[in-house]
Each structure stands twice: as structure tokens, then as C-alpha cells.
Motif scaffolding. Structure first.
Motif, mmCIF file in Angstrom:
data_model
loop_
_atom_site.group_PDB
_atom_site.id
_atom_site.type_symbol
_atom_site.label_atom_id
_atom_site.label_comp_id
_atom_site.label_asym_id
_atom_site.label_seq_id
_atom_site.Cartn_x
_atom_site.Cartn_y
_atom_site.Cartn_z
ATOM 1 N N VAL A 222 81.567 115.083 -43.578
ATOM 2 C CA VAL A 222 81.615 116.471 -44.033
ATOM 3 C C VAL A 222 80.842 117.351 -43.058
ATOM 4 C CG1 VAL A 222 81.024 118.077 -45.892
ATOM 5 C CG2 VAL A 222 81.800 115.781 -46.442
ATOM 6 N N ILE A 223 81.462 118.419 -42.615
ATOM 7 C CA ILE A 223 80.790 119.410 -41.773
ATOM 8 C C ILE A 223 80.043 120.379 -42.679
ATOM 9 C CG2 ILE A 223 81.082 121.206 -40.023
ATOM 10 C CD1 ILE A 223 83.835 119.883 -39.392
ATOM 11 N N THR A 224 78.739 120.501 -42.466
ATOM 12 C CA THR A 224 77.931 121.374 -43.320
ATOM 13 C C THR A 224 77.350 122.568 -42.577
ATOM 14 O OG1 THR A 224 75.944 120.051 -42.920
ATOM 15 C CG2 THR A 224 77.310 119.436 -44.818
ATOM 16 N N GLY A 225 77.446 122.576 -41.262
ATOM 17 C CA GLY A 225 76.893 123.695 -40.511
ATOM 18 C C GLY A 225 77.364 123.699 -39.079
ATOM 19 N N THR A 234 78.563 125.568 -30.439
ATOM 20 C CA THR A 234 77.949 124.707 -29.423
ATOM 21 C C THR A 234 77.571 123.342 -29.978
ATOM 22 O OG1 THR A 234 75.740 125.589 -29.886
ATOM 23 C CG2 THR A 234 77.054 126.695 -28.168
ATOM 24 N N ARG A 235 77.376 123.230 -31.280
ATOM 25 C CA ARG A 235 77.137 121.933 -31.922
ATOM 26 C C ARG A 235 77.379 122.077 -33.413
ATOM 27 N NH1 ARG A 235 72.174 123.878 -30.251
ATOM 28 N NH2 ARG A 235 70.599 124.213 -31.882
ATOM 29 N N TRP A 236 77.577 120.914 -34.078
ATOM 30 C CA TRP A 236 77.967 120.885 -35.482
ATOM 31 C C TRP A 236 77.020 119.988 -36.273
ATOM 32 C CZ3 TRP A 236 82.413 123.737 -36.680
ATOM 33 C CH2 TRP A 236 83.168 124.154 -35.580
ATOM 34 N N LYS A 237 76.717 120.391 -37.497
ATOM 35 C CA LYS A 237 75.875 119.593 -38.398
ATOM 36 C C LYS A 237 76.790 118.831 -39.362
ATOM 37 C CE LYS A 237 72.094 119.894 -41.763
ATOM 38 N NZ LYS A 237 71.222 120.806 -42.533
ATOM 39 N N ILE A 238 76.580 117.515 -39.413
ATOM 40 C CA ILE A 238 77.476 116.635 -40.149
ATOM 41 C C ILE A 238 76.698 115.870 -41.217
ATOM 42 C CG2 ILE A 238 79.150 114.746 -39.930
ATOM 43 C CD1 ILE A 238 79.817 117.303 -38.321
ATOM 44 N N GLU A 239 77.245 115.802 -42.416
ATOM 45 C CA GLU A 239 76.684 114.935 -43.459
ATOM 46 C C GLU A 239 77.529 113.666 -43.533
ATOM 47 O OE1 GLU A 239 75.348 114.952 -48.179
ATOM 48 O OE2 GLU A 239 76.619 116.553 -47.395
ATOM 49 N N ASN A 240 76.865 112.519 -43.413
ATOM 50 C CA ASN A 240 77.556 111.240 -43.408
ATOM 51 C C ASN A 240 77.316 110.503 -44.723
ATOM 52 O OD1 ASN A 240 79.126 109.175 -42.443
ATOM 53 N ND2 ASN A 240 77.777 108.615 -40.762
ATOM 54 N N LEU A 248 68.876 111.936 -39.722
ATOM 55 C CA LEU A 248 67.970 112.890 -40.357
ATOM 56 C C LEU A 248 68.346 113.013 -41.828
ATOM 57 C CD1 LEU A 248 68.119 115.503 -37.472
ATOM 58 C CD2 LEU A 248 66.264 113.892 -37.934
ATOM 59 N N LYS A 249 67.891 112.028 -42.625
ATOM 60 C CA LYS A 249 68.198 111.974 -44.053
ATOM 61 C C LYS A 249 69.707 112.018 -44.297
ATOM 62 C CE LYS A 249 63.781 113.913 -45.521
ATOM 63 N NZ LYS A 249 63.092 114.962 -46.305
ATOM 64 N N GLY A 250 70.454 111.304 -43.463
ATOM 65 C CA GLY A 250 71.903 111.215 -43.628
ATOM 66 C C GLY A 250 72.683 112.262 -42.869
ATOM 67 N N TYR A 251 71.998 113.160 -42.151
ATOM 68 C CA TYR A 251 72.677 114.209 -41.385
ATOM 69 C C TYR A 251 72.658 113.882 -39.892
ATOM 70 C CZ TYR A 251 72.763 117.147 -45.532
ATOM 71 O OH TYR A 251 73.009 117.641 -46.789
ATOM 72 N N TYR A 252 73.713 114.296 -39.205
ATOM 73 C CA TYR A 252 73.871 114.039 -37.774
ATOM 74 C C TYR A 252 74.275 115.337 -37.073
ATOM 75 C CZ TYR A 252 74.067 109.046 -38.986
ATOM 76 O OH TYR A 252 73.782 107.791 -39.464
ATOM 77 N N ILE A 253 74.154 115.307 -35.756
ATOM 78 C CA ILE A 253 74.615 116.420 -34.925
ATOM 79 C C ILE A 253 75.744 115.915 -34.026
ATOM 80 C CG2 ILE A 253 74.001 118.053 -33.101
ATOM 81 C CD1 ILE A 253 72.766 118.745 -35.768
ATOM 82 N N MET A 254 76.775 116.726 -33.863
ATOM 83 C CA MET A 254 77.855 116.407 -32.942
ATOM 84 C C MET A 254 77.948 117.513 -31.898
ATOM 85 S SD MET A 254 80.898 114.836 -35.273
ATOM 86 C CE MET A 254 80.623 113.314 -36.192
ATOM 87 N N SER A 255 78.073 117.118 -30.640
ATOM 88 C CA SER A 255 78.149 118.104 -29.567
ATOM 89 C C SER A 255 79.515 118.776 -29.538
ATOM 90 C CB SER A 255 77.869 117.440 -28.213
ATOM 91 O OG SER A 255 78.969 116.629 -27.825
ATOM 92 N N GLU A 256 79.576 119.881 -28.848
ATOM 93 C CA GLU A 256 80.823 120.639 -28.731
ATOM 94 C C GLU A 256 81.931 119.814 -28.097
ATOM 95 O OE1 GLU A 256 82.479 124.558 -26.260
ATOM 96 O OE2 GLU A 256 80.396 123.896 -26.075
#
Length: 299
Positions: A222-225, A234-240, A248-256
Motif C-alpha cells: 500500500v502506498i501511503t505517502g 522523488t520517493r514513495w512511502k510504502i506500508e508492507n 521502519l515499523k513495517g514502512y519502506y521507502i521506494m526510489s523514483e
């Protein structure tokens, strides 16, 4: 496929049908179900070659019954009715004798049909602004068929950002096999330099990766930010769904750049689509082969 199940059977609050060990560790379940199905196929094939269709059908019914009871043992039986208790600004509330369907209809209802699956498959066999489905990819006989609208990546990102700005997260499908760094809590293709390290150039285009089965969807998140610089992502915040301990407590970053290469599907509110896009979703979909990369997320 989730929508089809919910519209047919409904939903219940999690505390009325708790998780089991097996529901959170499904790898062994999948292995046993697949092994049972393959064993059935090996026993049924000689019968079919001999023209013994009725005997093959008996074997099928027995295999299906065994699988059904196996899954009940693993996951339990959903309640037929339940009381829903909660607190709000008026204090304690309770609704009695709800069924999974009445609960779904009251708290979600028509909103579940407010979304459209969009994909990015820049391959020659899938022109943009066309509708696609995958042969045999269905889970409820009377349910709605799978329906993907193929769009350019820039348009998909634009729609995702609109939905995030509207306060809604975005379900999406991608290939998480590539360039994951657990220590850095994210996916970034620029973090890995295989060419200078090993002399191997493994970079090629998205359409070629799909055509030659180098990449295909294998995980949904799920994309949350999103981080925007002058409206550019430039980057996306992902909930896994891998638990709260990793990253980071189940959250990840994905690059552009990783996002552009390995994200293939998103689910978007229909109200955000243009009139032309909405009209395209109503067209008779082109049927894709069962093994098409746009259908692998349901494997």
C-alpha cells in the motif's frame, strides 16, 4: 478477486474471527494444497485418457472436499452472526445479530465498486488505453471478471498522487525481487552497482523485462505517502505486510527510478479517471494468456 469474495460472503470484524498461526504462515498451506491438486491431476489424467470421465469427477470431488476441510482446520469457520460492539462520542454502542453480509453492506456497501485496476505494461501486445483481462483468472463463478486498464507510467503516478492528496492510500502490485536493501529500509536500483563491481550489465527496458520474463508482479503493498518536489515524485512511502519489526515499523521507502521500473498495477478511485479512461474500462477486454505477467500477482 477480493471484491468478488467480499460481495458474495461479506466481512466480519477481526476480533470475531481472529488470525490463526496458519493464516499468518501460509507457505506450508499452499504447498499442501498444490501437492494435493497435482496428485489428483496425476491420478485423473489416465482415467480421462481411458474415457472414464465419471471416475475422474469422483476423484475431483474427493480432492476438493479434502482441501476444504484442511482449510477449515487451518483457518476456522467464519461466524454466521455476531454482535458488533464499539465506542464513539456517544459512548458504548452495540449492534446485535449482524451477519457478514449485513455488516459489509452497512459499513462499506457500494464503495467497494468505486475502484478501477490500472496497469503499466509498455509491451507491444498491450496498447495503452485498452482494457485487459487474464484467461482463467477468476475466483467466484458469478463474480465480476478481472479488468485492467493499461496506462502510461506518468499517468499512473499522476492518479496515485491525486488519490493520496484526497486522503486515500493506494493498493499496488510490483516486483519486489530486485534491489531490496533491508538495512536501508527500501528498494532503490541506484543502491546497487553490478556493472562496475562484476562487469555485468543487467539493466534493460521495462517492456523487455516483461517480454522475457525477467520481471513480473509478485507482491502487493500500500502506498501511503509521496515526497514531491515541485509536483514531481522523488520517493514513495510504502506500508508492507511483513510485520512491524522489519524496516521502519513495517514502512519502506521506494526510489523514483525503482518505482518506474518495477511497479505494474494500482487500484484507483474511478472518480479520478478521465471520461476517456472511464469509457475505455467499459470496452470488452482483450483476453491475455494465463501466464501473462499481468496475472502473476494472483498466483
Amino acid at each position: 478477486m477480493f471484491v468478488n469474495l467480499v460481495k458474495k460472503y461479506g466481512l466480519v470484524p477481526q476480533n470475531k474471527f481472529p488470525e490463526t498461526f496458519q493464516s499468518e504462515n501460509t507457505q506450508e498451506n499452499n504447498f499442501l494444497v498444490n501437492a494435493t491438486i497435482r496428485k489428483f491431476a496425476s491420478e485423473a489424467a489416465p482415467l480421462l485418457k481411458a474415457g472414464k470421465l465419471d471416475e475422474a469427477r469422483v476423484l475431483k470431488e474427493k480432492a476438493m472436499e479434502k482441501i476444504y476441510h484442511f482449510l477449515l482446520n487451518c483457518f476456522g469457520v467464519p461466524p454466521k452472526s455476531f454482535d458488533f460492539e464499539y465506542e464513539n462520542d456517544k459512548g458504548y454502542q452495540v449492534e446485535r445479530n449482524l451477519t457478514p453480509l449485513s455488516f459489509f453492506e452497512k459499513y462499506i456497501g457500494e464503495k467497494i465498486d468505486a475502484y478501477q485496476s490500472i496497469i503499466n505494461s509498455p509491451t507491444e501486445d498491450k496498447p495503452f488505453m485498452k482494457n485487459y483481462t487474464i484467461e482463467y483468472l477468476g475466483n467466484v463463478k458469478e463474480g465480476k471478471a478481472i479488468n485492467h486498464l493499461n496506462l502510461p507510467m506518468e499517468r499512473i503516478k499522476e492518479l496515485i498522487i491525486k488519490q493520496l492528496k484526497a486522503g486515500e492510500p493506494v493498493w499496488f502490485g510490483s516486483d519486489v525481487s530486485f534491489y531490496r536493501d533491508a538495512k536501508l529500509y527500501g528498494w532503490d536500483d541506484k543502491s546497487f552497482d553490478y556493472e562496475n563491481t562484476f562487469g555485468l550489465d543487467v539493466e534493460f527496458g521495462k517492456s523487455e523485462m516483461l517480454d522475457y520474463w525477467h520481471s513480473a508482479m509478485n507482491h502487493a503493498m500500500v502506498i501511503t505517502g509521496v515526497n514531491l518536489v515541485e509536483d514531481h515524485a522523488t520517493r514513495w512511502k510504502i506500508e508492507n505486510s511483513w510485520g512491524s519489526e522489519p524496516a521502519l515499523k513495517g514502512y519502506y521507502i521506494m526510489s523514483e527510478t525503482w518505482f518506474d521500473k518495477f511497479v505494474y498495477q494500482a487500484v484507483i478511485l474511478k472518480e479520478l479517471l478521465s471520461e476517456e479512461e472511464l469509457e475505455a474500462t467499459k470496452a470488452e477486454p482483450t483476453k491475455l494468456h494465463p501466464w501473462d505477467p499481468m496475472g502473476t500477482l494472483a498466483d
